[in-house]
Design a protein around this motif. Sequence first.
Motif, short mmCIF file in Angstrom:
data_model
loop_
_atom_site.label_atom_id
_atom_site.label_comp_id
_atom_site.label_asym_id
_atom_site.label_seq_id
_atom_site.Cartn_x
_atom_site.Cartn_y
_atom_site.Cartn_z
N THR A 21 0.83 -1.21 0.00
CA THR A 21 0.00 0.00 0.00
C THR A 21 0.86 1.26 0.00
N ALA A 23 2.91 4.60 -0.88
CA ALA A 23 2.75 5.71 -1.82
C ALA A 23 3.74 5.54 -2.96
N ASN A 73 10.03 6.66 0.74
CA ASN A 73 8.80 6.09 1.30
C ASN A 73 9.06 4.70 1.87
N SER A 116 -0.89 4.67 8.25
CA SER A 116 -0.89 5.81 7.32
C SER A 116 0.48 6.47 7.21
N ILE A 119 3.60 4.32 5.10
CA ILE A 119 3.54 4.22 3.65
C ILE A 119 4.00 5.50 2.96
N SER A 384 -7.55 -3.25 1.30
CA SER A 384 -6.40 -2.35 1.09
C SER A 384 -5.35 -3.00 0.20
N TYR A 389 -3.80 0.76 -1.62
CA TYR A 389 -3.65 1.85 -0.66
C TYR A 389 -4.59 1.58 0.52
N ASP A 399 -6.78 11.11 2.77
CA ASP A 399 -6.32 10.72 1.45
C ASP A 399 -5.50 11.81 0.78
N TYR A 403 -1.47 10.96 0.84
CA TYR A 403 -1.12 11.05 -0.58
C TYR A 403 -2.39 10.93 -1.40
N VAL A 405 -4.75 9.45 -3.40
CA VAL A 405 -4.93 8.08 -3.88
C VAL A 405 -5.64 8.03 -5.23
N PRO A 408 -2.42 9.76 -7.93
CA PRO A 408 -1.15 9.68 -7.21
C PRO A 408 -0.01 10.47 -7.83
#
Length: 513
Positions: A21, A23, A73, A116, A119, A384, A389, A399, A403, A405, A408
Amino acid sequence: MLDLILAIFCFAAGLVIFISTLAPSLLRDDSAEFQTLAYTLGMTHATGYPIYILMAKGFTLIVPIRDIAYRVNLLSAVFGGLCMALVYLAGRTLVGWRLPAVTGALAIGLDRIFWSQAIIAELYTASAALVAAEFVLLLSWRRSGKASYLFAAGLLGGLSLGVHNTVALAAPAILLYLLISTKYRRDWFAALGGAGLGIVLALIAYLALDALNVPSSYFNSVARPSLSVWGISARDFESPFQRLSFLYTAFQFRRFMLDFAAFHKISSLYFAGFEWTTYALAGLGLLKLFWRNWKEALLIAIAYGTMLGFVLTYSIIDIYVFFIPTLVPLFLLVLSGLASLMDAMDWCMIKLHTERRSTWTANLAGLVLVVLLMAPQLPVVQESLQEGYPVFLSSYGLDEMVYPVRTPDAPHQEAKAIVDGVEDNAIVFTNWDLLYTFYYVADVEEGRMDMAFHETFPQDGVTKLAASARAYIDSNLGKRPIYTTEYSSELTRYYSLKKAGNIPKLYRLEARP
């Protein structure tokens, strides 16, 4: 050996979930700052995170894994998995039972705020992993008596000053734990020696990044043009130690600290984030620890209290992420509560004269309880992983903050349109959300190092253009093209703003006639 296997399992489970998931590329806000400065080796915003930046730099060298932004990330995902493994090891040492320790490790990884931040390019899974490592090392020392564990704990504590200062809030609990747990000077020498070495290494890392003085450094992009907004002159910002003081006294954020008026609002946010079963198990776990291991109970309770007390009186806008290090002691108490229920089952079986079956029965009962606790999370995990994500981001309103979603690549495309539309020696004033997306495209991707990007209004809540920023603009007008993405009445007081071609939200600053 089994404990090592289970710790690796917890790490791998977290890593699979977080990478699945993760980013995919460039983000905005602080994440864009870390993605950029990990590559350029620049100093970050207060309180400065040089050790984190050096670790992130190592991840930028991992090729051929996608782009630089993705690799930074990835660092958060690795630290997220590591934190889960360390929570298992600390829990196993603390309560003896393996099943509650695994449950606590998985629970912290599936916590929505923790997930959260695991990622995206951020500091909080790293800080949580350091807190968990401190507990593992202190419990290992208490069990073995080896001073080397205290040296390692001190070293990580010192280094944590270059990762995130919330880790240092556990220091009072650790000092008290040592006071009540050891009589030997060698233990104190080991702990303090490790801490001293860690602090020195963090300071060296800061001085190294400060000496590089890259254009994208926070000092150059934000602080220097606007020093007067904080009542600071260029002379007050000349030496590296003056700049260090600026970072570690948090000029930019000081007024948000110890805001007791915000306590009710922030505490409501925190305590509403968990089911009642979390606090019931944590309370039960604390009672169990005070009954069986009162010194460890004090260590965890005081560490939790000092960290949580700071967070609940810090009224910054993204306060929810500061809760993440507090999850480590909280879930250690939760798994202790689960272990106390299994102890009770074990005791009942012994009283029923089924000693040979008691452990298996307690484990079976514990497994049933774990399934009941974790079952509500499974649909979220499954969906997910399918979507790529965390699906809860939208319902939490995260979101766009975490990032985008739905789109992106939006931060990258937005930044590229601006950067490619201005001259190589341009100066661009913008907001914090976009600042480092511009630097990432210009410096990391295109190598256009002569461009300068600055935050227009760096002091939260203050929309008055700093006198030093005006002086900087005036000294460059007519020499370099100057742009802004913010059409504000404050700027139009001093300058004429003209639309820059067909580029959306970009204006050129010119002297007023």
